[in-house]
Design an enzyme around this catalytic site. Structure first.
Site, PDB file in Angstrom:
ATOM      1  CD  GLN A   1      41.625 -12.017  41.334  1.00  0.00           C
ATOM      2  OE1 GLN A   1      42.033 -11.330  39.915  1.00  0.00           O
ATOM      3  NE2 GLN A   1      41.941 -13.592  41.885  1.00  0.00           N
TER       4      GLN A   1
ATOM      5  NE  ARG B   1      53.737 -14.060  30.452  1.00  0.00           N
ATOM      6  CZ  ARG B   1      52.968 -15.357  30.232  1.00  0.00           C
ATOM      7  NH1 ARG B   1      53.153 -16.175  28.847  1.00  0.00           N
ATOM      8  NH2 ARG B   1      51.719 -15.375  30.706  1.00  0.00           N
TER       9      ARG B   1
ATOM     10  CE  LYS C   1      47.051 -10.664  29.546  1.00  0.00           C
ATOM     11  NZ  LYS C   1      47.547 -12.237  29.462  1.00  0.00           N
TER      12      LYS C   1
ATOM     13  CB  ALA D   1      44.704  41.922  -6.725  1.00  0.00           C
TER      14      ALA D   1
ATOM     15  CG  ASP E   1      44.911 -13.590  28.454  1.00  0.00           C
ATOM     16  OD1 ASP E   1      43.572 -14.266  28.663  1.00  0.00           O
ATOM     17  OD2 ASP E   1      45.491 -14.513  28.981  1.00  0.00           O
TER      18      ASP E   1
ATOM     19  N   GLY F   1      45.447 -16.298  41.580  1.00  0.00           N
ATOM     20  CA  GLY F   1      44.793 -17.108  40.052  1.00  0.00           C
ATOM     21  C   GLY F   1      43.183 -16.908  39.800  1.00  0.00           C
TER      22      GLY F   1
ATOM     23  CB  ALA G   1      41.819  -9.563  38.230  1.00  0.00           C
TER      24      ALA G   1
ATOM     25  CE  LYS H   1      40.315  29.918  14.222  1.00  0.00           C
ATOM     26  NZ  LYS H   1      40.635  30.567  15.375  1.00  0.00           N
TER      27      LYS H   1
ATOM     28  CD  GLU I   1      47.348 -24.177  33.902  1.00  0.00           C
ATOM     29  OE1 GLU I   1      47.805 -22.649  33.258  1.00  0.00           O
ATOM     30  OE2 GLU I   1      46.339 -24.855  33.672  1.00  0.00           O
TER      31      GLU I   1
END
Ligand code: UD1
Ligand code: CA
Length: 476
Positions: free
Chosen positions: A75, A16, A23, A443, A105, A80, A11, A371, A157
Site C-alpha cells: 500500500q 506515536r 511500529k 612453572a 498492532d 486508511g 502498512a 577463544k 471512530e
C-alpha cells in the site's frame, strides 16, 4: 483451511511510537509485533495470508522471506484501513471463502478467540462479523453503535463521534471475519468523507446493513486480547501481558518461576519440567533449557541449548552456546558461540569467547579467557589464564597464569598440547608450538620450541640468592 484466508494490516508508520522503526516491527516478548497476529491467523487455519505493507516494506519483506504462506501487498500511500484491505484484493482474486482481517498492532488476540469468531460467523450466516470488547478506557478505539434490537448498526471512530457515542465502552477490536465476495466489493465503494479524510474499513458495517445483509458482533471477554498498540506505553503494557501468558504456560508445564512478573522469557522457548528460574532471568526466543535445571537471578540466555540438570548461576550470560547435561556455569561467566559437554564446570567470571569447544568434565575457573580452543575431556584451567587458538588434549592441567601467546602482531598461531600434560603456573606458550603428551612444563617456563612426549621442559633464569643484602641496604 482452503476456505479461510487472512489479511494483516501492517502498512502504517506508527507515528506515536516516535521511532525510526516501523511500529509493527517493534519486538514484543522477542518477536516483532506483527509476527503475533500472523501466527494466530495461521493457527486458526488461514491457508493464505496477505500482509499489507507500506512503511519500511523492505524490513517486513525480509522478516517474512521464509514464510511460504505469506504474500505481501504494498500500500504505497496509507489512505486508511479500508484502502489497505482493497490493496490486498489482488492477492486474493478468485478466492471465495472467508477472510479474517487482523491488525498488525493488535498482537494479543488468541487463536481460540479467532476460531470462536469464525464459528459464530458461520452459525449466524453473516457476511461480516466484527470482534468487539468492553474497554474501561475506550479512548482511541472505534465505538460500536448498536440499534434497539442489539444489532450492530455502525462503528464510529473517536474523532467522528458525538459525546454520547464517545461515552460508549464497547469498542471495535479491528478484527473481522468477512465473506470474500462481500468484502472486496464493499471496500471498493468506501468513501473518505470523515474527520481524518481516510478510507475507513469500518464503513463496510453500514454497507452490509444498507444492503440488508447480516452483520454481527462477536464479543470477547478479555479486553487485553484486543489491545491496540499505538505508543510505547501501550507496548510495555502489552509486553507485560504477553510475558505473563508465556510464564503461565511454562508453569503449567512444570517449570517453577519464582517471580513470573520479573522473569523475561520470550515467545518460542522450550523449558523442561522441574527447572527453576529465579527473578530477573532473560531467556530469548529459540532457546531450549532441559529438565531439572536451575537458572539463577539475572542470568541472560540467548540462542542457546542447555541439557538437563544444568546450573546457571547468577548473572551468567550465555549466547549462541550448546551445553550438555549437568554443566555448571558459575556466577558472572560470559560465554558466546561455544560448546560445553556434560559435567563441565565453568567460572565464576570466566569468559568463553566464540569457538571454545570444551569436553566432558572440563573445568574452567575464575578469570580464565578462552577463544577458538578445543579442550579434551577432564582437562582443567582453574585460574587466571588465557587460552586462544589452541588444541588441548585430555586430562591436561593448565596452571594458574598460563598464556598462549597466539598473536605475533600480524598473524594468529596455534598451540597444540597432547594428553596428560601438566602445565605449571605462569607458563607462556609462544605459538606456533606443539607439546607432546605426558610432558611436564615447569612453572615459569616460556615455551618457544616444541616439546617431545614424556619430557620435562624448563626454561628459567637461574636464581641467585644474595645473602644479607637486605640488612646491608638498611645500614647504608
Ligand atoms: C482502527 C479502527 C478502530 C479500531 C482500532 C482497533 C478504522 C478506521 N479504525 O483504528 O475502529 O477500534 O483500529 O485497534 O479501521 N493500516 C494500514 N494502512 C492504512 C492505515 C492503517 O495498513 O492506510 C494498518 C496499521 O498499520 C495498523 C492497522 O491498520 O496496523 C490499524 O491502523 P491504525 O491507524 O492504528 O487504526 P486505529 O486508529 O487504531
Ligand atoms: Ca491502532
Amino acid at each position: 483451511m482452503d476456505n479461510l484466508a487472512a489479511i494483516i494490516l501492517a502498512a502504517g508508520k506508527g507515528t506515536r511510537m516516535k521511532s525510526g522503526i516501523v511500529k509493527v516491527m517493534h519486538p514484543l516478548a522477542g518477536a516483532p509485533m506483527v509476527a503475533w497476529p500472523v501466527a494466530v491467523a495461521r493457527q486458526a487455519g488461514a491457508g493464505r495470508i496477505v500482509a499489507v505493507v507500506g512503511h519500511q516494506a523492505e524490513r517486513l519483506r525480509e522478516h517474512f522471506s521464509n514464510d511460504a504462506d505469506i504474500t505481501l501487498a504494498v500500500q504505497e500511500e496509507q489512505l486508511g484501513t479500508g484502502h489497505a484491505v482493497a490493496c490486498a484484493a489482488g492477492d486474493l482474486s478468485g478466492f471465495s471463502g472467508k477472510v479474517l482481517i487482523l491488525c498488525g498492532d493488535v498482537p494479543l488476540i488468541r487463536t481460540e478467540t479467532l476460531r470462536a469468531m469464525v464459528a459464530a460467523h458461520e452459525a449466524t450466516g453473516a457476511v461480516l462479523t466484527v470482534l468487539t470488547a468492553r474497554q474501561e478506557n475506550p479512548h482511541g478505539y472505534g465505538r460500536i453503535i448498536r440499534g434497539f434490537d442489539g444489532r450492530v448498526i455502525r462503528i464510529v471512530e473517536e474523532k467522528d463521534a458525538t459525546p454520547d457515542e464517545r461515552s460508549r465502552t464497547e469498542v471495535n477490536a479491528g478484527i473481522y471475519c468477512a465473506e470474500a465476495s462481500f468484502l472486496f466489493d464493499a471496500v471498493k465503494r468506501i468513501g473518505n468523507d470523515n474527520a481524518q479524510g481516510e478510507y475507513y474499513l469500518t464503513d463496510i458495517i453500514t454497507m452490509a446493513n444498507d444492503r440488508g445483509l447480516r452483520c454481527t458482533a462477536h464479543p470477547v471477554a478479555d479486553p487485553v486480547e484486543v489491545m491496540g498498540i499505538n505508543d510505547r506505553v501501550q507496548l510495555a503494557e502489552a509486553a507485560r501481558h504477553a510475558r505473563r501468558r508465556i510464564a503461565e504456560e511454562h508453569m503449567l508445564n512444570g517449570v517453577t518461576l519464582v517471580d513470573p512478573a520479573a522473569t523475561y522469557i520470550d515467545q518460542g522457548v522450550v523449558i523442561g519440567a522441574d527447572t527453576t528460574i529465579q527473578p530477573g532471568v532473560q531467556i530469548a526466543g529459540g532457546c531450549r533449557v532441559g529438565e531439572g535445571c536451575t537458572i539463577e537471578a539475572g542470568a541472560i540466555i540467548k540462542g542457546s541449548e542447555l541439557g538437563d540438570r544444568c546450573v546457571v548461576e547468577s548473572r551468567a550470560v550465555i549466547r549462541g552456546c550448546r551445553l550438555g547435561s549437568d554443566v555448571v556455569i558459575k556466577a558472572g561467566t560470559v560465554m558466546e558461540d561455544s560448546t560445553v559437554m556434560d559435567h563441565a564446570a565453568i567460572g565464576p567470571m570466566a569468559h568463553l569467547r566464540p569457538g571454545s569447544e570444551l569436553g566432558a568434565h572440563v573445568k574452567i575457573g575464575n578469570f580464565v579467557e578462552t577463544k577458538k580452543i578445543v579442550m579434551g575431556e577432564g582437562s582443567k584451567a582453574s585460574h587466571l589464564t588465557y587460552l586462544g587458538d589452541a588444541t588441548i588434549g585430555r586430562n591436561v592441567n593448565v596452571g594458574c597464569g598460563t598464556i598462549t601467546c597466539n598473536y605475533d602482531g600480524v598473524n594468529k598461531h596455534r598451540t597444540v598440547i597432547g594428553d596428560d600434560v601438566f602445565v605449571g603456573s605462569d607458563v607462556q606458550f609462544v605459538a606456533p608450538v606443539t607439546i607432546g603428551s605426558n610432558t611436564l612444563i615447569a612453572a615459569g617456563t616460556t615455551v618457544t620450541r616444541d616439546v617431545p612426549a614424556d619430557s620435562l621442559a624448563i626454561a628459567r633464569t637461574p636464581q641467585i640468592n644474595k645473602e644479607g643484602w637486605k640488612l646491608r641496604k638498611r645500614d647504608q
